[in-house]
Scaffold this motif. Structure first.
Motif: not given
Lengths: 428, 428
Positions: A5-18
């Protein structure tokens, strides 16, 4: 599991910050555009929505099919549905917003204190606004264009049911901004339906969000209030009341109560509780009740109501606290204006409350004493609407006390700064 | 241990909830008083503070003795100290607030849309305001009387160092309200210095608090932002800048920078960073630096500053981010207006920033582009003050973006509601 679960969550976090960083950059550009630039963008958006009608309606048909398959309630389906007429209404609404006076740069006040400084209070954008809403796809457009009119960048997070419709509308809006060489990221839509995205927004996207506007049901608003780390312009429920005073005109009372309850039962400005003065209840309540039941409304009443109307469902404390958003009305017989004010002080959600009376003094006492965003005299609570107020559109009806109350239009999405012009003053 | 600590915690919780209920009841009464009633209360408070001077000064002497014993820094001791002259200033300040135009009932806007409704936007109180502050006892009075002027009930939580001084002042204010038969609980002071009391306030006292105003250092404000479950009118730090533009008048530049930094170094409007244009740095910076060092100011500079001024402490990134509140100034040489704007976009805390220039176009560009609550041209940043703005007093300088920015006076402690008068309208 953590590994998965960690990679998609991290990816989502980065998408949102972007998205936050892009919105911040767009917001810097937006505030410095001219009113004419913003108007040009709005007109282009109206045209783009019309041009994109086939795409939008196709996307909406897919949303509707999925919603029917999930067994969504008819009222929810109706909120979700778009057709050519509704879409034309959305585009025309954008044109109305384009024609509104630009709210930025207004001189709200200007004075010179004894120190000789020329102090001006000037309207400026709030900055970056996160809007979290539910099923209606038209909110995607209303929110986006009101933010553009007021120089704010918008990060929109709609409900999963309307995801495809909202994406098609957002694409059309962004395309219009791009073709007009305006900052495209002034309007961004969160693409994922992952609920974690809302959590990121409530965290503020590392300072990129200046304010969050939730528009939706109680569970959404409660989540926002519990988790938000940024200021919220809150939209709680509309537990609206209509009070028929002893000096009410009977015809106005019947017409207004019927309209306030039944014109549209699913809107936040619909009346949920009728208060009627004991002095006129025996004569007037049967007429009002007949009009309502003829229109298909279920009535629930307190003891005195049932003594007049007979065998209707008893109203409990839960009824006084419930926003039905349905063809149900609770009724209480009250002892004059003080009785009505006491009921409202306890149960009103501070959204919209009305008095029906020909007694101007009673009406003014009601207006002064009822602490709601909108207090009406001799008019339907269903006028609680930004369009009816002349705001062109609204993001919602604010029920909080700070910054804005009532309909939130473009003007309510601004703040101010002080421009202070001196001639070399130092402070003694 | 649980058995021992639980009863006092429960008692504190009940005490705080009771304060909330009393405040809510007082707030209902307050909003319905006339402006004359509120003015009468304010005048009585000014008189009561003068009459209580011996009690207040005795209490303050006890606070000062305890603070000295604890080894409080001289700057903190100075904030805490009262004497006859300062106390007279406090009482005179109350009279200034009493003379202010009453902010309630103002018609902020009024119009009639096509539906024929007469819509008026009317100023009303926020409700119950929790104010959490630190050592200055005069805030007890400023906050209490600004809330009274604006029809709000105040729950005041001062710092432990000033507990006795604040209690004596609050007693005087409540005595005045009582003798005038005004709601005594319009002004309540949290008596305990237990920090749990702040936690209860941040939780909102079961809906009794409408808004919280923190006034204090970074740790207080950060705690409030993290824990508050009610809206906050935030007062973050004042990392203020003065930018000396290429077209600055040299004398104005020296006088204003000296005043902006050194008039009082402990106030939030003091300049912490000087930006100076590369075009004039070589000639003007030595004059400015001499005035500052003669006044006892420590200078820290970037590379180009040190190339001009010689052996001063290098300024690091931490310096650009630090509110010294002390006789220390960081200096950066910047490349024209764009260089100054870039520095401000990155480091300004959005409180107060100033440009010194004789070039009006440059000044207007600065005013339009700098996104701070107060943007000044040719004046000292130390004018960031409610008194200087003509507000009579202030609760603080808001650095958030919603509801209020800049000095928070009585007007900023109001919100609005809509009074809508119809003639029987129903919505089509």
């Amino acid at each position: 599991m953590t590994v998965q679960t960690s990679p998609p969550s991290a990816a989502l976090a980065e998408t949102m910050l972007d998205m936050g960083r892009r919105a911040r950059a767009a917001s810097r550009e937006l505030g410095l555009l001219t009113a004419q630039d913003r108007t040009r963008g709005l007109k282009a958006i109206a045209a783009a929505i019309r041009a994109a009608a086939p795409d939008v309606l196709r996307a909406n048909a897919e949303d509707m099919a999925a919603a029917r398959a999930k067994g969504l309630a008819p009222a929810m389906l109706d909120r979700l549905a778009l057709d050519e007429k509704r879409l034309e209404g959305v585009a025309a609404g954008v044109e109305t917003v384009a024609a509104l006076p630009d709210p930025l740069g207004r001189e709200l006040a200007r004075w010179t204190p004894p120190n000789g400084l020329d102090i001006a209070r000037i309207a400026v954008p709030l900055g970056v606004i996160g809007i979290i809403y539910e099923s209606r796809p038209n909110v995607t457009v209303d929110a986006g264009v009101l933010c553009l009119r007021s120089g704010n960048a918008a990060i929109l997070r709609g409900g999963s049911e309307s995801a495809k419709s909202s994406a098609a509308l957002a694409n059309a809006m962004r395309g219009a901004l791009k073709s007009e060489e305006l900052p495209v990221d002034a309007i961004q839509l969160v693409a994922t339906t992952n609920r974690e995205a809302v959590g990121h927004m409530l965290g503020g996207l590392e300072g990129a969000l200046d304010v969050i506007v939730p528009r939706g049901g109680r569970s959404l608003v409660e989540r926002v209030q519990a988790e938000a780390r940024v200021p919220v312009i809150g939209h709680l429920e509309g537990l609206c009341h209509t009070y028929v005073h002893a000096a009410a005109d009977p015809k106005k009372a019947v017409d207004i109560v019927l309209n306030a309850k039944m014109r549209r039962t699913g809107v936040c400005g619909s009346t949920e509780t009728l208060l009627i003065d004991v002095a006129v209840a025996a004569t007037l309540l049967p007429q009002i009740a007949k009009a309502l039941t003829d229109a298909g409304c279920e009535l629930r009443g307190d003891g005195r109501t049932r003594a007049i109307l007979g065998d209707i469902t008893p109203a409990t404390e839960a009824d006084w606290a419930t926003e039905y958003l349905d063809a149900i009305l609770s009724i209480a017989v009250v002892d004059g204006l003080p009785g009505a004010l006491a009921h409202l002080a306890r149960w009103s959600s501070g959204h919209t409350d009305a008095i029906i009376t020909e007694d101007t003094a009673a009406a003014e006492t009601f207006i002064a004493n009822v602490d709601s965003a909108i207090v009406l005299h001799n008019a339907s609570t269903q006028f609680a609407d930004g369009g009816e107020f002349g705001f062109g559109a609204e993001i919602g009806i604010a029920t909080g006390r700070i910054h804005a109350r009532g309909p939130v239009g473009a003007e309510q999405l601004t703040t101010y700064k002080y421009a202070v012009r001196g001639t070399g003053q130092v402070r003694p």
